[in-house]
Design a protein around this motif. Structure first.
Motif, PDB file in Angstrom:
ATOM      1  N   SER A   1      -0.945  10.016  10.480  1.00  0.00           N
ATOM      2  CA  SER A   1      -1.592   9.469  11.681  1.00  0.00           C
ATOM      3  C   SER A   1      -0.690   9.606  12.890  1.00  0.00           C
ATOM      4  O   SER A   1       0.516   9.817  12.752  1.00  0.00           O
ATOM      5  CB  SER A   1      -1.867   7.976  11.482  1.00  0.00           C
ATOM      6  OG  SER A   1      -2.764   7.769  10.438  1.00  0.00           O
TER       7      SER A   1
ATOM      8  N   GLU B   1     -10.971   9.092  14.545  1.00  0.00           N
ATOM      9  CA  GLU B   1     -11.068   7.651  14.765  1.00  0.00           C
ATOM     10  C   GLU B   1      -9.742   7.196  15.326  1.00  0.00           C
ATOM     11  O   GLU B   1      -8.721   7.820  15.101  1.00  0.00           O
ATOM     12  CB  GLU B   1     -11.424   6.885  13.469  1.00  0.00           C
ATOM     13  CG  GLU B   1     -10.359   6.915  12.367  1.00  0.00           C
ATOM     14  CD  GLU B   1      -9.135   6.063  12.645  1.00  0.00           C
ATOM     15  OE1 GLU B   1      -9.267   4.969  13.197  1.00  0.00           O
ATOM     16  OE2 GLU B   1      -8.018   6.514  12.330  1.00  0.00           O
TER      17      GLU B   1
ATOM     18  N   ARG C   1       3.400   3.014  18.141  1.00  0.00           N
ATOM     19  CA  ARG C   1       4.484   2.087  17.804  1.00  0.00           C
ATOM     20  C   ARG C   1       5.782   2.857  17.614  1.00  0.00           C
ATOM     21  O   ARG C   1       5.770   4.062  17.323  1.00  0.00           O
ATOM     22  CB  ARG C   1       4.122   1.226  16.593  1.00  0.00           C
ATOM     23  CG  ARG C   1       4.580   1.727  15.267  1.00  0.00           C
ATOM     24  CD  ARG C   1       4.783   0.604  14.260  1.00  0.00           C
ATOM     25  NE  ARG C   1       4.693   1.062  12.881  1.00  0.00           N
ATOM     26  CZ  ARG C   1       5.588   1.836  12.281  1.00  0.00           C
ATOM     27  NH1 ARG C   1       6.615   2.329  12.957  1.00  0.00           N
ATOM     28  NH2 ARG C   1       5.419   2.182  11.025  1.00  0.00           N
TER      29      ARG C   1
ATOM     30  N   TYR D   1      -3.246   3.467  16.955  1.00  0.00           N
ATOM     31  CA  TYR D   1      -3.110   4.307  15.763  1.00  0.00           C
ATOM     32  C   TYR D   1      -4.351   5.185  15.676  1.00  0.00           C
ATOM     33  O   TYR D   1      -5.461   4.709  15.940  1.00  0.00           O
ATOM     34  CB  TYR D   1      -3.054   3.453  14.484  1.00  0.00           C
ATOM     35  CG  TYR D   1      -1.847   2.569  14.320  1.00  0.00           C
ATOM     36  CD1 TYR D   1      -1.758   1.341  14.963  1.00  0.00           C
ATOM     37  CD2 TYR D   1      -0.793   2.951  13.490  1.00  0.00           C
ATOM     38  CE1 TYR D   1      -0.663   0.515  14.797  1.00  0.00           C
ATOM     39  CE2 TYR D   1       0.314   2.125  13.313  1.00  0.00           C
ATOM     40  CZ  TYR D   1       0.369   0.910  13.967  1.00  0.00           C
ATOM     41  OH  TYR D   1       1.457   0.092  13.795  1.00  0.00           O
ATOM     42  N   GLY D   2      -4.201   6.428  15.269  1.00  0.00           N
ATOM     43  CA  GLY D   2      -5.385   7.265  15.156  1.00  0.00           C
ATOM     44  C   GLY D   2      -5.190   8.438  14.213  1.00  0.00           C
ATOM     45  O   GLY D   2      -4.072   8.866  13.938  1.00  0.00           O
ATOM     46  N   THR D   3      -6.331   8.959  13.731  1.00  0.00           N
ATOM     47  CA  THR D   3      -6.332  10.103  12.817  1.00  0.00           C
ATOM     48  C   THR D   3      -6.684  11.354  13.604  1.00  0.00           C
ATOM     49  O   THR D   3      -7.779  11.439  14.182  1.00  0.00           O
ATOM     50  CB  THR D   3      -7.399   9.903  11.712  1.00  0.00           C
ATOM     51  OG1 THR D   3      -7.166   8.656  11.078  1.00  0.00           O
ATOM     52  CG2 THR D   3      -7.363  11.039  10.700  1.00  0.00           C
TER      53      THR D   3
ATOM     54  N   ARG E   1      10.318   2.892  12.707  1.00  0.00           N
ATOM     55  CA  ARG E   1      11.237   1.956  12.036  1.00  0.00           C
ATOM     56  C   ARG E   1      12.431   2.760  11.546  1.00  0.00           C
ATOM     57  O   ARG E   1      12.342   3.998  11.419  1.00  0.00           O
ATOM     58  CB  ARG E   1      10.555   1.307  10.836  1.00  0.00           C
ATOM     59  CG  ARG E   1       9.373   0.455  11.204  1.00  0.00           C
ATOM     60  CD  ARG E   1       8.972  -0.470  10.035  1.00  0.00           C
ATOM     61  NE  ARG E   1       7.779  -1.210  10.369  1.00  0.00           N
ATOM     62  CZ  ARG E   1       6.565  -1.012   9.823  1.00  0.00           C
ATOM     63  NH1 ARG E   1       6.398  -0.101   8.885  1.00  0.00           N
ATOM     64  NH2 ARG E   1       5.538  -1.717  10.210  1.00  0.00           N
TER      65      ARG E   1
ATOM     66  N   ARG F   1       1.040 -10.026  12.280  1.00  0.00           N
ATOM     67  CA  ARG F   1       0.609  -9.318  11.069  1.00  0.00           C
ATOM     68  C   ARG F   1      -0.035 -10.288  10.064  1.00  0.00           C
ATOM     69  O   ARG F   1      -1.017  -9.953   9.400  1.00  0.00           O
ATOM     70  CB  ARG F   1       1.789  -8.562  10.439  1.00  0.00           C
ATOM     71  CG  ARG F   1       2.068  -7.264  11.165  1.00  0.00           C
ATOM     72  CD  ARG F   1       3.342  -6.574  10.754  1.00  0.00           C
ATOM     73  NE  ARG F   1       3.602  -5.454  11.648  1.00  0.00           N
ATOM     74  CZ  ARG F   1       3.294  -4.172  11.388  1.00  0.00           C
ATOM     75  NH1 ARG F   1       2.767  -3.835  10.242  1.00  0.00           N
ATOM     76  NH2 ARG F   1       3.534  -3.235  12.260  1.00  0.00           N
TER      77      ARG F   1
ATOM     78  N   LYS G   1       0.814  -1.226   0.000  1.00  0.00           N
ATOM     79  CA  LYS G   1       0.000   0.000   0.000  1.00  0.00           C
ATOM     80  C   LYS G   1       0.841   1.266   0.000  1.00  0.00           C
ATOM     81  O   LYS G   1       0.535   2.225  -0.703  1.00  0.00           O
ATOM     82  CB  LYS G   1      -0.901  -0.094   1.233  1.00  0.00           C
ATOM     83  CG  LYS G   1      -1.700   1.102   1.583  1.00  0.00           C
ATOM     84  CD  LYS G   1      -2.405   0.866   2.895  1.00  0.00           C
ATOM     85  CE  LYS G   1      -1.432   0.379   3.958  1.00  0.00           C
ATOM     86  NZ  LYS G   1      -2.063   0.092   5.252  1.00  0.00           N
TER      87      LYS G   1
ATOM     88  N   TYR H   1       4.657   9.400  10.716  1.00  0.00           N
ATOM     89  CA  TYR H   1       3.647   9.353  11.781  1.00  0.00           C
ATOM     90  C   TYR H   1       3.980  10.452  12.777  1.00  0.00           C
ATOM     91  O   TYR H   1       5.107  10.962  12.806  1.00  0.00           O
ATOM     92  CB  TYR H   1       3.725   8.019  12.566  1.00  0.00           C
ATOM     93  CG  TYR H   1       3.076   6.824  11.907  1.00  0.00           C
ATOM     94  CD1 TYR H   1       1.697   6.655  11.932  1.00  0.00           C
ATOM     95  CD2 TYR H   1       3.853   5.833  11.293  1.00  0.00           C
ATOM     96  CE1 TYR H   1       1.096   5.535  11.354  1.00  0.00           C
ATOM     97  CE2 TYR H   1       3.254   4.716  10.710  1.00  0.00           C
ATOM     98  CZ  TYR H   1       1.884   4.581  10.746  1.00  0.00           C
ATOM     99  OH  TYR H   1       1.285   3.478  10.178  1.00  0.00           O
TER     100      TYR H   1
ATOM    101  N   GLU I   1      -5.007   6.345   5.702  1.00  0.00           N
ATOM    102  CA  GLU I   1      -4.596   4.944   5.691  1.00  0.00           C
ATOM    103  C   GLU I   1      -5.049   4.338   7.017  1.00  0.00           C
ATOM    104  O   GLU I   1      -4.495   4.652   8.072  1.00  0.00           O
ATOM    105  CB  GLU I   1      -3.069   4.921   5.565  1.00  0.00           C
ATOM    106  CG  GLU I   1      -2.511   3.561   5.402  1.00  0.00           C
ATOM    107  CD  GLU I   1      -1.019   3.547   5.617  1.00  0.00           C
ATOM    108  OE1 GLU I   1      -0.356   4.568   5.367  1.00  0.00           O
ATOM    109  OE2 GLU I   1      -0.528   2.506   6.046  1.00  0.00           O
ATOM    110  N   LEU I   2      -6.079   3.506   6.970  1.00  0.00           N
ATOM    111  CA  LEU I   2      -6.680   2.988   8.207  1.00  0.00           C
ATOM    112  C   LEU I   2      -6.758   1.470   8.167  1.00  0.00           C
ATOM    113  O   LEU I   2      -6.821   0.881   7.089  1.00  0.00           O
ATOM    114  CB  LEU I   2      -8.113   3.521   8.373  1.00  0.00           C
ATOM    115  CG  LEU I   2      -8.341   5.027   8.294  1.00  0.00           C
ATOM    116  CD1 LEU I   2      -9.820   5.319   8.512  1.00  0.00           C
ATOM    117  CD2 LEU I   2      -7.495   5.765   9.309  1.00  0.00           C
ATOM    118  N   ASP I   3      -6.788   0.850   9.333  1.00  0.00           N
ATOM    119  CA  ASP I   3      -7.097  -0.573   9.360  1.00  0.00           C
ATOM    120  C   ASP I   3      -8.611  -0.714   9.177  1.00  0.00           C
ATOM    121  O   ASP I   3      -9.329   0.295   9.083  1.00  0.00           O
ATOM    122  CB  ASP I   3      -6.607  -1.210  10.671  1.00  0.00           C
ATOM    123  CG  ASP I   3      -7.554  -0.906  11.809  1.00  0.00           C
ATOM    124  OD1 ASP I   3      -7.980   0.259  11.925  1.00  0.00           O
ATOM    125  OD2 ASP I   3      -7.879  -1.823  12.568  1.00  0.00           O
TER     126      ASP I   3
END
Ligand code: 5GP
Length: 195
Positions: free
Chosen positions: A41, A76, A45, A85-87, A48, A152, A22, A57, A105-107
């Motif tokens: 977002s 959300e 976490r 994770y949030g917006t 990386r 994952r 993605k 992020y 980009e959301l789950d």
């Protein structure tokens, strides 16, 4: 030519299991489209290698994140792979009121929470051609521990099972085709009546 008659931008929610590719698709589509912005977002976490705070992020600890939840700063938020994770409302509103279209980009939970009661959102699910390909891509990325990888992959199965709740599904086999698919979805939305 693209006719834009909207005062506010449209929201495109893109979900995908980890390893579906993605990010590569989104980077290309956003780079090529000056009217489209990625909404950064917040997450608990850890970064990386190479990830930058405020670009990839907003990295924060759980205490700060929950403080912001209580202050109603998120449109959300969800727990994904054991992290939050949030917006941020401020990030989304700033972009939409400047007339830009926005990619979130959301789950899958985030997609459901965000779209509940809203009809102005286009939802897109990106997936790999198979679970084997997904696993191979995750291993090649190499930034995940075995435990994280297993989590994952487990979550990927659940996310793929939910793909029918999206407006569109893109199978990311060849990157350039997946990029063209997402561009076509965005273009169709912009050409729609009343958008
Ligand atoms: P990663 O840790 O690989 O960067 O992201 C893992 C997943 O977290 C992403 O694939 C995406 O589904 C989800 N995610 C990222 N940002 C948000 C967000 O703001 N809200 C929600 N609900 N999920 C997010």
């Amino acid at each position: 030519m693209t006719i834009r008659n909207a005062q506010f931008g449209s929201v495109f929610v893109v979900s995908a299991p980890s390893g579906a590719g993605k990010h590569a698709i989104l980077h290309q589509v956003i780079d090529l489209d000056p009217n489209l912005e990625y909404c950064i977002s917040a997450t608990t976490r850890l970064p990386r290698p190479g990830e930058i705070d405020g670009k990839d992020y907003y990295f924060m600890d759980r205490t700060e994140f929950m403080h912001r939840v209580e202050a109603d700063e998120f449109v959300e938020w969800a727990q994904v792979h054991g992290r939050l994770y949030g917006t941020l409302r401020s990030e989304l509103t700033r972009r939409l009121t400047s007339g830009k279209d926005v990619i979130l980009e959301l789950d899958v939970q985030g997609m459901r929470n965000f779209t509940a009661g809203r009809k102005d959102t286009v939802t897109v699910f990106v997936t790999a051609p198979s679970l084997d390909v997904l696993e191979e891509r995750l291993r090649t990325r190499g930034a995940n521990s075995e435990d994280d990888l297993a989590l994952r992959l487990h979550n990927a199965r659940a996310e793929i099972a939910a793909k029918d709740s999206f407006d569109y599904v893109i199978v990311n086999d060849k990157l350039e085709e997946a990029v063209a698919d997402l561009q076509a979805i965005i273009r169709a939305r912009r050409l729609g009546i009343g958008n």
